[in-house]
Design an enzyme around this catalytic site. Structure first.
Site, PDB file in Angstrom:
ATOM      1  N   ASP A 231       0.284  -7.521   1.196  1.00  0.00           N
ATOM      2  CA  ASP A 231       0.711  -6.159   1.516  1.00  0.00           C
ATOM      3  C   ASP A 231       2.226  -6.058   1.564  1.00  0.00           C
ATOM      4  O   ASP A 231       2.794  -5.354   2.413  1.00  0.00           O
ATOM      5  CB  ASP A 231       0.096  -5.656   2.824  1.00  0.00           C
ATOM      6  CG  ASP A 231       0.152  -4.133   2.930  1.00  0.00           C
ATOM      7  OD1 ASP A 231       0.299  -3.474   1.887  1.00  0.00           O
ATOM      8  OD2 ASP A 231       0.065  -3.606   4.060  1.00  0.00           O
TER       9      ASP A 231
ATOM     10  N   HIS B  45       0.817  -1.220   0.000  1.00  0.00           N
ATOM     11  CA  HIS B  45       0.000   0.000   0.000  1.00  0.00           C
ATOM     12  C   HIS B  45       0.847   1.265   0.000  1.00  0.00           C
ATOM     13  O   HIS B  45       0.373   2.328  -0.384  1.00  0.00           O
ATOM     14  CB  HIS B  45      -0.986  -0.007   1.184  1.00  0.00           C
ATOM     15  CG  HIS B  45      -0.386   0.262   2.524  1.00  0.00           C
ATOM     16  ND1 HIS B  45      -0.070  -0.732   3.415  1.00  0.00           N
ATOM     17  CD2 HIS B  45      -0.051   1.426   3.134  1.00  0.00           C
ATOM     18  CE1 HIS B  45       0.422  -0.201   4.520  1.00  0.00           C
ATOM     19  NE2 HIS B  45       0.455   1.111   4.372  1.00  0.00           N
TER      20      HIS B  45
ATOM     21  N   SER C 194       4.567   2.226   8.255  1.00  0.00           N
ATOM     22  CA  SER C 194       4.263   1.157   7.300  1.00  0.00           C
ATOM     23  C   SER C 194       5.485   0.845   6.444  1.00  0.00           C
ATOM     24  O   SER C 194       6.091   1.735   5.849  1.00  0.00           O
ATOM     25  CB  SER C 194       3.098   1.569   6.400  1.00  0.00           C
ATOM     26  OG  SER C 194       1.882   1.553   7.096  1.00  0.00           O
TER      27      SER C 194
END
Length: 327
Positions: A100, A70, A179
């Site tokens: 992911d 993402h 992230s």
């Protein structure tokens, strides 16, 4: 006036806190150089502009970094900045929204690669350290414990709902920008890639395990991951004493949801079933099933042993190929 001596347990507490701090500082010092802040961009009709930012972990000597899918979504180029200030341009190698995970590549850096560990060895309560770049603050470090294992988080790809399974839950504080960063054990080995902030005091990470390594290899080789698809959501489950006697297994996968029209649905699997074996192999967690569902399983009969209302049954599913807009 004489003062009573402080209770001995206070000194022990100080010693324990010092040991904790030393461990976190040692891991932070070892891991931070391998973690870069990345900014990914894409070109549109109005020129080049920022699309996504986060963190990435250098895992090869020749400039390959692992991050979240993402973070790089909709982009193909960007740059990375390491803790020592060194910078390199990046190119997207491949991304896999269903795990992911993504791989980006730059020139050979002057930074040593991180060492991957094995998330299979983690235990609830174990100390872990998260390193990333939250809110643009490079090289930020937080520490906590493994709060849970075998978690699942939903993702959407091509308008379809999927589930990333075997996710690590930790209470190490995570914020936007973490992230793609590293989750490390006390040996400074990367055991997870931080992927989401689920709520106050709750962080999630994609585990580094045999399945993840296979995904990374596929991204490096082909830029994508070709998977077989069953269409079920499951969670680890311990069998009752009578179930253990009947099946010879202590654990299985309880099926939480069967997606309509999926291979699992066509095979006759039902929510509430406990999947015991797939392809003759015992399954007790999501990874043990996922490692059977790569390209070579597509279109091939897969024998499934399930426990349904105390009775062991044998079913056959034929996995489809999972596509972006797929089943």
């Amino acid at each position: 006036m004489d003062h009573a001596p402080e209770p001995a347990f206070q000194a022990d507490d100080v010693d324990a806190l010092d040991a904790y701090s030393r461990t976190v500082m040692r891991v932070a010092a070892a891991v931070t150089p391998h973690v870069a802040a990345i900014e990914m961009t894409a070109r549109r009709s109005n020129g080049r502009f920022r699309m996504g930012a986060g963190s990435a972990v250098l895992f090869t000597e020749d400039g390959y970094l692992l991050t979240n899918s993402h973070v790089v979504a909709g982009t193909n180029r960007g740059h990375a900045v390491f803790a020592d200030g060194s910078r390199m341009e990046l190119e997207l190698v491949g991304a896999d929204p269903l795990s992911d995970l993504a791989v980006v590549h730059g020139r050979r850096p002057g930074v040593a690669p991180a060492e991957f560990g094995a998330a299979e060895s983690l235990r609830v309560g174990q100390l872990v350290v998260a390193v990333g770049n939250p809110l643009g603050l490079a090289g930020s470090v937080t520490a906590g414990v493994v709060s849970g294992l075998g978690r699942a988080i939903p993702v959407w790809s091509g308008g379809n709902r999927r589930v990333i399974e075997d996710v690590i839950q930790t209470d190490a504080a995570l914020n936007p920008g973490n992230s793609g960063g590293a989750l490390a054990d006390t040996h400074s080995r990367i055991v997870g890639i931080n992927t989401a902030v689920a709520g106050a005091g709750l962080g999630l990470a994609i585990p580094i395990n045999a399945t993840t390594r296979r995904i990374i290899s596929a991204l490096l080789a082909d830029g994508r991951v070709k998977r077989a698809y069953l269409g079920l959501v499951s969670t680890p489950a311990r069998l009752s004493p009578s179930g253990v006697i009947r099946t010879g297994q202590k654990e299985g996968l309880r099926i939480v949801e069967v997606l309509a029209g999926s291979p699992a649905d066509r095979a006759g699997l039902l929510a509430g079933d406990v999947l015991l074996k797939a392809g003759g192999r015992p399954v007790s967690n999501a990874e043990s099933l996922q490692r059977l569902l790569f390209a070579d399983a597509i279109g091939q009969p897969l024998d499934l042993a399930v426990l349904r209302e105390g009775t062991e049954m044998h079913l056959v599913a034929v996995p489809d190929e999972m596509t972006t807009n797929g089943p």
